[in-house]
Design a protein around this motif. Structure first.
Motif, PDB file in Angstrom:
ATOM      1  N   ALA A 160     -18.093 -21.282  -1.992  1.00 49.90           N
ATOM      2  CA  ALA A 160     -18.612 -20.728  -0.727  1.00 49.90           C
ATOM      3  C   ALA A 160     -20.128 -20.664  -0.866  1.00 49.90           C
ATOM      4  N   LYS A 161     -20.789 -21.674  -0.309  1.00 53.56           N
ATOM      5  CA  LYS A 161     -22.224 -21.903  -0.560  1.00 53.56           C
ATOM      6  C   LYS A 161     -23.098 -20.698  -0.210  1.00 53.56           C
ATOM      7  N   THR A 193     -12.524 -23.175  -3.929  1.00 50.21           N
ATOM      8  CA  THR A 193     -13.579 -23.508  -2.963  1.00 50.21           C
ATOM      9  C   THR A 193     -14.906 -22.869  -3.382  1.00 50.21           C
ATOM     10  N   LYS A 198     -13.007 -20.671 -11.711  1.00 51.63           N
ATOM     11  CA  LYS A 198     -12.734 -19.350 -12.289  1.00 51.63           C
ATOM     12  C   LYS A 198     -12.101 -19.587 -13.650  1.00 51.63           C
ATOM     13  N   THR A 239     -11.567 -14.077  -1.083  1.00 49.27           N
ATOM     14  CA  THR A 239     -11.237 -14.541  -2.425  1.00 49.27           C
ATOM     15  C   THR A 239     -10.717 -13.409  -3.289  1.00 49.27           C
TER      16      THR A 239
HETATM   17  N1  LIG Z   1     -12.891 -13.223  -8.381  1.00 49.42           N
HETATM   18  C1  LIG Z   1     -12.939 -14.436  -7.756  1.00 49.42           C
HETATM   19  O1  LIG Z   1     -11.918 -15.065  -7.517  1.00 49.42           O
HETATM   20  N2  LIG Z   1     -14.171 -14.861  -7.413  1.00 49.42           N
HETATM   21  C2  LIG Z   1     -14.498 -16.021  -6.732  1.00 49.42           C
HETATM   22  C3  LIG Z   1     -13.546 -17.040  -6.440  1.00 49.42           C
HETATM   23  C4  LIG Z   1     -13.950 -18.190  -5.748  1.00 49.42           C
HETATM   24  C5  LIG Z   1     -15.294 -18.316  -5.367  1.00 49.42           C
HETATM   25  C6  LIG Z   1     -16.219 -17.303  -5.678  1.00 49.42           C
HETATM   26  C7  LIG Z   1     -15.812 -16.149  -6.357  1.00 49.42           C
HETATM   27  C8  LIG Z   1     -17.453 -17.679  -5.186  1.00 49.42           C
HETATM   28  C9  LIG Z   1     -18.672 -16.857  -5.303  1.00 49.42           C
HETATM   29  C10 LIG Z   1     -20.001 -17.339  -4.837  1.00 49.42           C
HETATM   30  C11 LIG Z   1     -21.199 -16.782  -5.214  1.00 49.42           C
HETATM   31  C12 LIG Z   1     -22.225 -17.526  -4.642  1.00 49.42           C
HETATM   32  C13 LIG Z   1     -23.655 -17.307  -4.783  1.00 49.42           C
HETATM   33  C14 LIG Z   1     -24.106 -16.432  -5.760  1.00 49.42           C
HETATM   34  C15 LIG Z   1     -25.484 -16.224  -5.895  1.00 49.42           C
HETATM   35  C16 LIG Z   1     -26.395 -16.865  -5.073  1.00 49.42           C
HETATM   36  C17 LIG Z   1     -25.903 -17.719  -4.102  1.00 49.42           C
HETATM   37  C18 LIG Z   1     -26.894 -18.390  -3.222  1.00 49.42           C
HETATM   38  O2  LIG Z   1     -28.040 -17.997  -3.157  1.00 49.42           O
HETATM   39  N3  LIG Z   1     -26.460 -19.409  -2.485  1.00 49.42           N
HETATM   40  C19 LIG Z   1     -27.382 -20.184  -1.672  1.00 49.42           C
HETATM   41  C20 LIG Z   1     -27.359 -19.714  -0.235  1.00 49.42           C
HETATM   42  N4  LIG Z   1     -27.923 -18.377  -0.130  1.00 49.42           N
HETATM   43  C21 LIG Z   1     -26.810 -17.460   0.239  1.00 49.42           C
HETATM   44  C22 LIG Z   1     -27.287 -16.059   0.511  1.00 49.42           C
HETATM   45  C23 LIG Z   1     -28.427 -16.030   1.527  1.00 49.42           C
HETATM   46  C24 LIG Z   1     -29.539 -16.975   1.105  1.00 49.42           C
HETATM   47  C25 LIG Z   1     -29.000 -18.373   0.869  1.00 49.42           C
HETATM   48  C26 LIG Z   1     -24.539 -17.975  -3.949  1.00 49.42           C
HETATM   49  C27 LIG Z   1     -21.629 -18.501  -3.891  1.00 49.42           C
HETATM   50  N5  LIG Z   1     -20.254 -18.376  -4.013  1.00 49.42           N
HETATM   51  C28 LIG Z   1     -17.262 -18.949  -4.570  1.00 49.42           C
HETATM   52  O3  LIG Z   1     -18.101 -19.617  -3.995  1.00 49.42           O
HETATM   53  N6  LIG Z   1     -15.948 -19.288  -4.692  1.00 49.42           N
END
Ligand SMILES: NC(=O)Nc1ccc2c(c1)=C(Cc1cc(-c3cccc(C(=O)NCCN4CCCCC4)c3)c[nH]1)C(=O)N=2
Length: 292
Positions: free
Chosen positions: A91-92, A89, A38, A151
């Motif tokens: 988050a996949k 972290t 971030k 988050t």
């Molecule tokens: N305001 C905040 O603090 N925001 C944050 C903080 C921490 C953080 C955060 C946001 C995250 C956001 C995030 C967004 C995504 C993401 C965005 C777009 C696409 C995907 C994606 O397609 N991932 C592959 C797996 N996909 C997931 C959805 C179903 C099909 C398979 C993931 C993964 N993690 C994150 O992983 N960790």
């Protein structure tokens, strides 16, 4: 531990955007481990007088540490001339919002499972005296095993933190709006203090949205949404699950202390005991159900 710098990471795609931050998928060049970083522009934070919120987010993430699995973890922070970096972290499996929209809504089993994980997460926040204040499906993420990770503590409040004494500061803090319109609780709209019960209101909105695919309070403008919230103007679709309806109605209550769980001696015993969760093993929720 050596202070990290941006050079320790390869920055990838943008995976999140807020009014004061951009979240990138990044890889640690030494370990290849993926993180969400971030990034906040110092000038923007200062200009918008958000320094206090940034410091609070860091403090809350440090208080949460890694002792509860339902929250993103803050690994490192560092800065360069223009930006602040929070290494968090990754988050996949992305946001709960994407999953609800993708499937249009969750079945009862999924809703029950993820509502139970949210209850356990909110119990931990209550124990730590933290109010999230901006709980919504964009801020509930899924890790690689499809468990939730909450988050964005940029709007959080630490209960009991000594409030500033001067009148001016009190007024400023009180009138600096927090949260997202569709999930904000009536007390925040009425400029009253937010408590852990504010997150219980948001939980009611999220459970409604998991089951219907829609937010309970919708409108063409924030003003119209606020009016609906303050008048408790929402309804359930025909044939909505009776027990889930009863649970949601016990969270979407104007007076915070009248919400289910708000006055529990042991939070959130009365929520755990609600019929909606009757066959949940709170000591071991088991593996997440399949969405499909
Ligand atoms: N305001 C905040 O603090 N925001 C944050 C903080 C921490 C953080 C955060 C946001 C995250 C956001 C995030 C967004 C995504 C993401 C965005 C777009 C696409 C995907 C994606 O397609 N991932 C592959 C797996 N996909 C997931 C959805 C179903 C099909 C398979 C993931 C993964 N993690 C994150 O992983 N960790």
């Amino acid at each position: 531990v050596r202070k990290r710098t941006p050079a320790d990471f390869v920055f990838g795609k943008v995976i999140g955007e807020g009014s004061f931050s951009t979240v990138y998928l990044a890889k640690d060049v030494h370990t290849n481990k993926e993180f969400a970083i971030k990034v906040l522009e110092k000038r923007h934070i200062i200009r918008e007088k958000k320094t206090e919120y940034v410091n609070r987010e860091k403090k809350v993430l440090q208080i949460l540490g890694s002792s509860c699995k339902y929250f993103v973890h803050l690994y490192y922070t560092f800065q360069d001339t223009d930006r602040l970096y929070f290494v968090l972290t990754y988050a996949k499996n992305g946001e709960l919002l994407q999953q609800i929209n993708k499937d249009t809504s969750f079945n009862l089993e999924c809703t029950k499972y993820y509502s139970a994980e949210l209850v356990l997460a909110l119990e931990y926040l209550n124990l730590k005296g933290i109010v999230h204040r901006d709980l919504k499906p964009e801020n509930v993420l899924f890790d690689e095993n499809w468990h939730i990770l909450i988050t964005d503590f940029g709007s959080a409040k630490i209960l009991g933190e000594d409030k500033s004494s001067d009148e001016e500061n009190q007024k400023r803090r009180k009138y600096s709006f927090v949260g997202t319109a569709q999930y904000v609780s009536p007390e925040i709209l009425n400029d009253a203090e937010s408590t852990c019960a504010s997150d219980l209101w948001a939980l009611g909105c999220i459970i409604y949205q998991m089951l219907t695919g829609q937010m309970p309070f919708r409108g063409a403008s924030e003003y119209l949404i606020f009016q609906k919230i303050l008048k408790l103007d929402y309804d359930f679709p025909q044939g909505f699950h009776k027990v889930a309806k009863d649970l949601i109605e016990k969270f979407l209550v104007i007076t915070p202390s009248n919400r289910l769980g708000a006055t529990d001696e042991t939070p959130y015993k009365s929520i755990r005991e609600h019929e909606f969760f009757k066959d949940v093993n709170w000591d071991d929720l088991g593996p997440p159900p399949k969405f499909f």
